[in-house]
Design an enzyme around this catalytic site. Structure first.
Site, short mmCIF file in Angstrom:
data_model
loop_
_atom_site.label_atom_id
_atom_site.label_comp_id
_atom_site.label_asym_id
_atom_site.label_seq_id
_atom_site.Cartn_x
_atom_site.Cartn_y
_atom_site.Cartn_z
N VAL A 392 2.76 -2.12 -5.69
CA VAL A 392 1.92 -0.92 -5.64
C VAL A 392 2.65 0.32 -6.12
O VAL A 392 2.09 1.41 -6.12
CB VAL A 392 1.36 -0.69 -4.20
N GLY A 393 3.96 0.17 -6.51
CA GLY A 393 4.67 1.29 -7.10
C GLY A 393 5.58 2.05 -6.17
O GLY A 393 5.90 3.21 -6.42
N LYS A 394 6.04 1.41 -5.08
CA LYS A 394 6.89 2.12 -4.12
C LYS A 394 8.23 2.48 -4.74
O LYS A 394 8.71 3.60 -4.61
CB LYS A 394 7.09 1.24 -2.88
N THR A 395 8.85 1.51 -5.40
CA THR A 395 10.18 1.76 -5.97
C THR A 395 10.12 2.74 -7.14
O THR A 395 10.93 3.68 -7.24
CB THR A 395 10.80 0.42 -6.42
N SER A 711 -5.97 -10.04 15.01
CA SER A 711 -7.13 -9.53 14.29
C SER A 711 -8.29 -10.52 14.22
O SER A 711 -9.43 -10.13 13.94
CB SER A 711 -6.73 -9.14 12.85
N LYS A 754 -7.73 -4.81 4.09
CA LYS A 754 -8.80 -5.76 4.41
C LYS A 754 -10.10 -5.38 3.70
O LYS A 754 -10.85 -6.25 3.23
CB LYS A 754 -9.02 -5.81 5.93
#
Length: 823
Positions: A392-395, A711, A754
């Site tokens: 998702v582009g964290k780094t 959950s 979710k």
């Protein structure tokens, strides 16, 4: 006269007269004559303190005691025959009869010498062994009744001959190895004919304890004496070999040191002729560099002390290079050297928007940090932790932040680190010591205020070498990291100006104390619309450039990108999508390279030709045609996902079976759901006798994937209720939430992930806890416009919303079947 002189010359018989200077070696005949001599009944006894006399052997003795001198002089004037016995305790100056060993040797005085220093030396030769019987006189010296020591006859068999040969060979090796024994002694050994005299000769001269020699003298069997001599020679030979090895190694090391010293002296002379000494030049260069550093007085004093230590070292010493490397590290570190921050917030916003699509919450937090820094000009840098699924582009977000701030960028991958020294470094006393990765990264950055990305902080391990996550506590605490201590640097280093950004896929494996020091920012997965935009703006242009294609060579319409997303990927991030787009671009590149005709505007058939048949089919999740099957929403480390809860009934005794690789928490949810259903059977129109007559089986596909968490509580209860009432679940419906025994629905996490999974599966309605409404409000309305949410707080509401009114079978039919089986 030394004992060594006697070893060379005075070891023989017969005696000609007292003026003889050379005595021939004892022959077999000489030994027989000596053994046949009569032993006197009474002998004057001479105690020996540090030696044992053997028959046939000649030794010198320095006489110092008054009693002994008187005895020797009187005997020398008489028949020159005395008895020689060793003391039991060598420390006794004047031993009594009881303090002497019981076996001694009759000795013949060969010569009496008055030495220049005033001492009296007597040369004696052993004759026969005797045993002490009783004392008859103790003044002026000891006289005793003696008895001839009888020796048992031995047979010179093959084994004995081999033993004698081994003794000769081993003695020759000892003579060769020992620097104190002249090589002529080996000639004497070869010329000894008598086996008995050979044993006595070697026993007298070998390097053994006095007690061992006395023990040999007291043995009445020649073969036993030979065996004992062999053992002692073996020990002496091993000691000599070991000593020679050590001396050789020491000599080699000294030779190398001397050689290195002379070479270094020559090198020093040459360097001086050429214009200076290299060590002096290095010392001067370090001093000049130190003058330009902006360090504190404490650091400067420490550096000067270590530099003085280097100046006192020999450049050829091993520690010299260690000390030099340490000083160079201190000079390479950017003590109080900062890059200038760029406070143009609008520019920073443009850079963040250009590099990353979405991630509004993260971007907002970075802009807030820049705004505070711009106003205050100084603040303790916060520790941000970006948590979210892979891809998702964290780094890469860290690079964008560094670019926006105008700071240096460093990244440290923490995945798999198990050694605390990786963080804190090694002490200089260790061979190959080096600083920790924190200090090394700052040195690499060349500035004291970089953007520092701690990648995969949840993957830090622990073993016998320490706990790296505990070492990170000081690094990531704004109240402590202004004095970070690295074992190699041995000085406090200020990390408070660094902007630390940690990334993680899950918070569950991060140490609680470490988690408390970080500001958690969730980076959720992308919606299909976001993925399409990311593919158009970032992924496709990047892959074109990587594969050498022009913009006109390939055109992917949004509908085709959506097909790739839905049919070939199932993830929260875009890493898998990038790989698929790379495959498509390579397929086009192959066409161009082979000069084949193709249409740049690709169609669905082209996608399937390149990527193969679709991997995922969302239609599988659209309807539940069987009672007892419910669609649930799950969170995984790679994002959200859909899972089925399947339940079925079979005649039995009320047994509950759970399958699907479930964790303990998920199994407890099933037990709670069944217990609640039994307690409220009447409310749902269920005959309570069904629970005792039917076995329940709950399965969660896929069976090979581990599953856990609370959950699935509402999903479990809905599936069981559907099975017992035979009411199907509504189509395009999914749910998530935890339940209690009272039937309450509790909130759960991972809601956005979710929801995205539900959209991918074409779900239209979602049942959630009322407390999760706030999570839905944080999601852009455009992403969830096609979804209908039902917020509940009781399980009765879930059953009412989820199950249809029609029944496949009547509960009564089940009861009848159960009754017939029970009867």
């Amino acid at each position: 006269m030394s004992k060594q002189d006697i070893f060379d010359f005075h070891t023989a018989m017969p005696i000609i007269n007292e003026d003889t200077e050379f005595f021939p070696l004892m022959s077999q005949q000489d030994e027989e004559e000596m053994n046949n001599e009569e032993t006197p009944e009474t002998l004057a006894i001479l105690p020996l303190r540090n030696t044992v006399l053997f028959p046939g052997v000649v030794i010198p003795i320095t006489v110092g005691r008054d009693k002994s001198i008187k005895l020797i002089k009187e005997a020398y004037k008489g028949n020159k025959i005395i008895g020689v016995v060793s003391q039991k305790d060598v420390s006794i100056e004047d031993p009594t009869f009881e303090q002497l060993n019981t076996v001694g040797t009759v000795a013949n005085i060969i010569k009496l010498l008055q030495m220049p220093d005033g001492n009296t030396t007597v040369i004696i030769q052993g004759k026969q062994r005797f045993s002490l019987i009783e004392e008859v006189q103790n003044e002026p010296y000891i006289k005793a009744v003696v008895k001839k020591f009888e020796e048992q006859k031995h047979k010179a068999d093959k084994e004995f001959k081999t033993l004698i040969a081994s003794i000769r060979e081993m003695s020759a090796q000892i003579i060769q190895l020992s620097p104190n024994i002249p090589s002529e002694a080996s000639i004497a050994l070869k010329n000894i004919e008598s086996n008995s005299f050979l044993i006595n000769f070697i026993s007298s001269n070998m390097n053994a304890e006095m007690a061992d020699k006395q023990k040999i003298l007291e043995m009445d069997k020649l073969q036993e004496r030979a065996q004992k001599v062999m053992e002692l020679l073996m020990v002496e030979l091993q000691m000599l070999e070991l000593r020679n090895q050590i001396q050789s190694k020491v000599r080699t090391d000294l030779d190398k040191q001397q050689r290195d010293y002379f070479l270094n002296q020559q090198l020093k002379t040459i360097q001086e002729e050429l214009g200076g000494n290299s060590a002096d030049l290095e010392f001067d260069a370090l001093q000049e560099r130190a003058k330009k550093k902006k360090w504190t007085k404490a650091v400067a004093a420490h550096f000067d002390k270590e530099l003085d230590k280097l100046g006192r070292m020999n450049p050829a010493a091993p520690d010299y290079s260690v000390q030099l490397n340490y000083l160079e590290l201190l000079l390479d570190l950017p003590w109080s050297e900062f890059t200038k921050d760029n406070f143009d917030l609008k520019r920073a916003q443009r850079i963040l928007d250009k590099d990353h699509f979405g991630l509004e919450k993260v971007k907002q937090r970075i802009i807030e940090y820049l705004a505070v820094l711009k106003l205050k000009q100084n603040m303790k840098a916060p520790i941000l932790c970006l948590v979210g699924p892979p891809g998702v582009g964290k780094t890469s977000l860290g690079k964008s932040i560094a670019k926006a701030l105008g700071r240096k960028y460093v990244r440290m991958a923490l995945g798999g680190i198990r050694d605390e020294a990786e963080i804190r470094g090694h002490r200089k006393t260790y061979i190959g010591a080096m600083p920790g990765r924190i200090i090394s990264s700052i040195k690499k950055a060349g500035a004291d205020n970089p953007v520092f990305v701690l990648d995969e902080i949840d993957k830090v391990g622990t073993d016998h070498r320490g706990d790296p996550s505990s070492a990170l506590l000081e690094v990531l605490d704004p109240e402590q990291n202004n004095a970070f201590y690295d074992h190699y640097v041995e000085m406090d280093y200020d990390l408070s100006n660094i902007l630390f950004i940690a990334t993680a896929n899950s918070l569950s494996t991060i140490q609680p104390a470490l988690l408390d020091r970080m500001e958690i920012i969730e980076v959720n997965g992308y919606t299909i619309e976001e993925k399409i935009e990311i593919a158009k703006k970032y992924l496709l242009p990047k892959q074109k450039e990587n594969h050498g294609l022009q913009t006109k060579d390939i055109n992917l319409k949004p509908a085709l990108i959506e097909k790739v997303i839905e049919d070939y990927t199932r993830e929260s991030g875009v890493r898998g999508l990038e790989k698929k787009i790379g495959s498509i671009v390579r397929g086009v590149a192959t066409k161009i390279a082979m000069e084949e005709t193709y249409d740049a505007n690709l169609n669905p058939e082209d996608i399937e030709r390149i990527l193969g048949a679709p991997i995922y089919d969302k239609d599988l999740y659209e309807g539940n045609e069987v009672a007892g099957v419910v669609t649930g929403l799950a969170w995984t480390s790679v994002g959200g996902d859909i899972l089925f809860i399947e339940s079925s009934l079979s005649p039995g005794k009320g047994k509950l079976t759970l399958t699907g690789n479930l964790g303990d928490v998920m199994k407890e949810s099933a037990v709670i759901a069944l217990a609640y259903l039994r307690a409220h059977a009447a409310e749902f129109g269920i005959d309570y006798t069904l629970f005792d007559n039917w076995d329940v089986h709950v399965h969660v596909p896929a069976g090979a994937t581990p599953k856990d968490g609370p959950s699935a509580g509402v999903t479990m209860l809905t599936a069981l209720t559907s099975a017992f009432t035979q009411r199907k679940v509504k189509q395009h419906l999914a749910m998530t939430g935890e339940i209690t025994l009272r039937g309450k629905v509790l909130p759960v996490g991972g809601i956005k992930e979710k929801i995205l999974a539900a959209k991918r599966a074409n779900i239209k309605e979602i049942i959630l806890c009322k407390s999760n409404r706030k999570d839905i409000l944080e999601i852009k309305e455009s992403y969830i416009k096609d979804l209908k949410f039902h917020y509940v707080s009781e399980m009765s509401e879930v059953i009412e919303l989820a199950l249809t009114k029609n029944k496949v079978k009547k509960p009564l039919d089940l009861s009848v079947k159960a009754a017939s089986i029970v009867n």
